[in-house]
Design a protein around this motif. Structure first.
Motif, short mmCIF file in Angstrom:
data_model
loop_
_atom_site.label_atom_id
_atom_site.label_comp_id
_atom_site.label_asym_id
_atom_site.label_seq_id
_atom_site.Cartn_x
_atom_site.Cartn_y
_atom_site.Cartn_z
N ASP A 155 0.82 -1.21 0.00
CA ASP A 155 0.00 0.00 0.00
C ASP A 155 0.86 1.26 0.00
O ASP A 155 0.43 2.30 -0.52
N PHE A 156 2.04 1.18 0.57
CA PHE A 156 2.93 2.34 0.62
C PHE A 156 3.87 2.43 -0.58
O PHE A 156 4.39 3.50 -0.87
N THR A 157 4.09 1.32 -1.27
CA THR A 157 5.13 1.32 -2.31
C THR A 157 4.62 1.08 -3.73
O THR A 157 5.32 1.42 -4.68
N LEU A 158 3.44 0.49 -3.88
CA LEU A 158 2.92 0.15 -5.21
C LEU A 158 1.55 0.77 -5.41
O LEU A 158 0.73 0.77 -4.48
N ASP A 159 1.28 1.23 -6.62
CA ASP A 159 -0.07 1.71 -6.90
C ASP A 159 -0.98 0.51 -7.17
O ASP A 159 -0.53 -0.65 -7.18
N ARG A 160 -2.26 0.76 -7.36
CA ARG A 160 -3.23 -0.33 -7.50
C ARG A 160 -2.92 -1.22 -8.70
O ARG A 160 -3.05 -2.45 -8.62
N ARG A 161 -2.52 -0.61 -9.79
CA ARG A 161 -2.21 -1.40 -10.99
C ARG A 161 -1.03 -2.32 -10.74
O ARG A 161 -1.05 -3.50 -11.10
N ASP A 162 0.01 -1.78 -10.12
CA ASP A 162 1.17 -2.60 -9.79
C ASP A 162 0.80 -3.73 -8.83
O ASP A 162 1.29 -4.85 -8.94
N GLN A 163 -0.06 -3.43 -7.87
CA GLN A 163 -0.48 -4.45 -6.91
C GLN A 163 -1.24 -5.58 -7.60
O GLN A 163 -1.02 -6.75 -7.28
N ARG A 164 -2.10 -5.24 -8.54
CA ARG A 164 -2.84 -6.29 -9.26
C ARG A 164 -1.88 -7.18 -10.05
O ARG A 164 -2.03 -8.41 -10.06
N LEU A 165 -0.89 -6.58 -10.68
CA LEU A 165 0.08 -7.36 -11.43
C LEU A 165 0.92 -8.23 -10.48
O LEU A 165 1.10 -9.43 -10.72
N ALA A 166 1.39 -7.64 -9.40
CA ALA A 166 2.21 -8.39 -8.45
C ALA A 166 1.43 -9.53 -7.81
O ALA A 166 1.99 -10.61 -7.54
N ALA A 167 0.14 -9.34 -7.58
CA ALA A 167 -0.69 -10.40 -6.99
C ALA A 167 -0.75 -11.63 -7.89
O ALA A 167 -0.85 -12.76 -7.40
N ARG A 168 -0.65 -11.41 -9.19
CA ARG A 168 -0.67 -12.55 -10.13
C ARG A 168 0.53 -13.46 -9.95
O ARG A 168 0.48 -14.65 -10.26
N PHE A 169 1.62 -12.93 -9.41
CA PHE A 169 2.85 -13.73 -9.23
C PHE A 169 2.65 -14.86 -8.22
O PHE A 169 3.35 -15.87 -8.28
N PHE A 170 1.72 -14.69 -7.29
CA PHE A 170 1.48 -15.74 -6.29
C PHE A 170 0.91 -16.99 -6.96
O PHE A 170 1.24 -18.10 -6.59
#
Length: 99
Positions: free
Chosen positions: A48-63
């Protein structure tokens, strides 16, 4: 009075659960994080402090698809390179803050 307190506590729990971020949700669903809800919550806080929402959605796919991270890391697209830099910074911050 006791009933009112229990109702308020249940509402707080549901509100907190309903507002889990995409990274926290993906982390909690992953096999590697089984039973580590606090860790997943911490990782989400850093996101929440380091990534915007778009980046978070992409990063979540890595799991779910770790190979996707490898594809982006090796990509020659400028957007992917910029994202990967932010993602590495997020990963370092999460490692420091959540360990």
């Amino acid at each position: 009075m006791k009933s009112l307190i229990l109702t308020a506590a249940a509402g707080l729990f549901l509100a907190t659960s309903a507002h889990a971020g995409v990274i926290e949700s993906a982390c909690n669903r992953s096999d590697r994080a089984a039973g580590k809800r606090q860790l997943c919550n911490c990782i989400q806080q850093v996101a929440d402090f380091t990534l915007d929402r778009r980046d978070q959605r992409l990063a979540a796919r890595f799991f779910k698809d770790p190979h996707k991270a490898q594809e982006i890391r090796q990509s020659s697209r400028a957007n992917d390179e910029v994202f990967w830099k932010r993602y590495r910074e997020f990963g370092s911050a999460a490692e420091s803050y959540c360990s």
